[in-house]
Design a protein around this motif. Structure first.
Motif, mmCIF file in Angstrom:
data_model
loop_
_atom_site.group_PDB
_atom_site.id
_atom_site.type_symbol
_atom_site.label_atom_id
_atom_site.label_comp_id
_atom_site.label_asym_id
_atom_site.label_seq_id
_atom_site.Cartn_x
_atom_site.Cartn_y
_atom_site.Cartn_z
ATOM 1 N N GLU A 76 -134.845 -28.100 29.249
ATOM 2 C CA GLU A 76 -133.609 -27.439 29.683
ATOM 3 C C GLU A 76 -132.545 -28.444 30.152
ATOM 4 O O GLU A 76 -131.632 -28.064 30.894
ATOM 5 N N HIS A 95 -131.868 -26.862 39.169
ATOM 6 C CA HIS A 95 -132.328 -25.673 38.448
ATOM 7 C C HIS A 95 -133.720 -25.339 38.968
ATOM 8 O O HIS A 95 -134.681 -26.058 38.694
ATOM 9 N N HIS A 97 -136.665 -22.158 40.551
ATOM 10 C CA HIS A 97 -137.217 -20.827 40.289
ATOM 11 C C HIS A 97 -137.655 -20.196 41.611
ATOM 12 O O HIS A 97 -138.846 -19.943 41.814
ATOM 13 N N THR A 138 -135.820 -19.342 28.989
ATOM 14 C CA THR A 138 -135.452 -20.706 29.338
ATOM 15 C C THR A 138 -134.346 -21.142 28.372
ATOM 16 O O THR A 138 -134.303 -20.696 27.219
ATOM 17 N N HIS A 163 -135.743 -15.390 35.961
ATOM 18 C CA HIS A 163 -135.971 -16.798 35.588
ATOM 19 C C HIS A 163 -135.778 -17.712 36.797
ATOM 20 O O HIS A 163 -136.723 -18.341 37.252
HETATM 21 ZN ZN LIG Z 1 -135.930 -22.730 33.962
#
Ligand SMILES: [Zn+2]
Length: 235
Positions: A76, A95, A97, A138, A163
């Motif tokens: 990503e 980034h 979660h 993703t 996500h």
């Molecule tokens: Zn991710």
């Protein structure tokens, strides 16, 4: 800078925002021609145990600028590269979660400014509606990232339904603290729902007063960052 990227990974992992080997933090390189990003590969031990040597230099297309044995850029990486390309003011990106945000987004719980003085920095993130990107996939292509950026607009945060979250900051410290505050805001909204109540925002009068104070009261993120660095060291 790699040291702070690694510290951010460890702090956020310890707070539960990363699990195992997924998620990443990056910083724009001082030279401006790429980024330092948490690498993935056979040599790593997950976000909680990130070392500065796990951080790799890459261009905005996610190509490594220097080979590092056993490490590659995350799938990503384009989230980071495309945001750096489009937004020169962004110096660092998280980034993560966080379960709180994954849960609120899946349950359709809007993040409201439900508290004030308890944590003004967190509350301010909800003064405008928080953008939610509907795809739970993703993001592996620039096209996917651009669709996410369309939803994100000029905000520093974008929640990805089912996500995780993307958080931008001027520095690694700034992006990290913002990610922590967003999680705190989501957690309190979630607690309301767990209590069986629909969370009300604080009063219009209080909101207006806080809005007038924006930029005056929060001060630097540095002391809060140092707090978390010490907390990590001592826990
Ligand atoms: Zn991710």
């Amino acid at each position: 800078m790699a040291k702070n990227v690694a510290l951010s990974c460890r702090i956020l992992a310890k707070l539960g925002q990363f699990k195992e080997t997924t998620g990443h933090v990056s910083a724009r390189r001082a030279s401006g021609d790429g980024m330092l990003i948490r690498g993935r590969g056979k040599q790593e031990s997950g976000l909680l145990y990130t070392k500065p040597s796990d951080v790799v230099a890459a261009d905005f297309d996610g190509r490594m600028l220097r080979d590092k044995a056993g490490l590659k850029t995350p799938n990503e990486s384009c989230i980071h590269g495309e945001l750096y390309r489009a937004r020169p003011e962004v110096g660092a990106i998280v980034h993560a979660h966080p379960p709180s945000l994954v849960l609120t987004s899946m349950a359709g719980i809007e993040l409201k400014p439900v508290f004030g003085g308890f944590d003004p920095r967190a509350m301010r993130l909800a003064l405008r509606p928080t953008p939610v990107f509907e795809s739970s996939l993703t993001l592996h292509t620039k096209e996917q990232v651009h669709a996410m950026m369309d939803v994100m607009g000029d905000r520093d945060i974008c929640i990805m339904r089912g996500h995780g979250v993307v958080v931008c900051g001027k520095t690694v410290e700034d992006a990290t603290i913002k990610a922590i505050k967003l999680d705190a805001l989501a957690e309190m909204n979630l607690q309301f729902v767990r209590l069986g109540k629909s969370p009300p925002a604080i009063s219009e009068t209080d909101l207006a007063a806080f809005q007038n104070r924006t930029g005056k009261g929060d001060g630097s993120v540095e002391p809060v960052w140092r707090y978390y660095v010490e907390w990590l060291k001592n826990s």
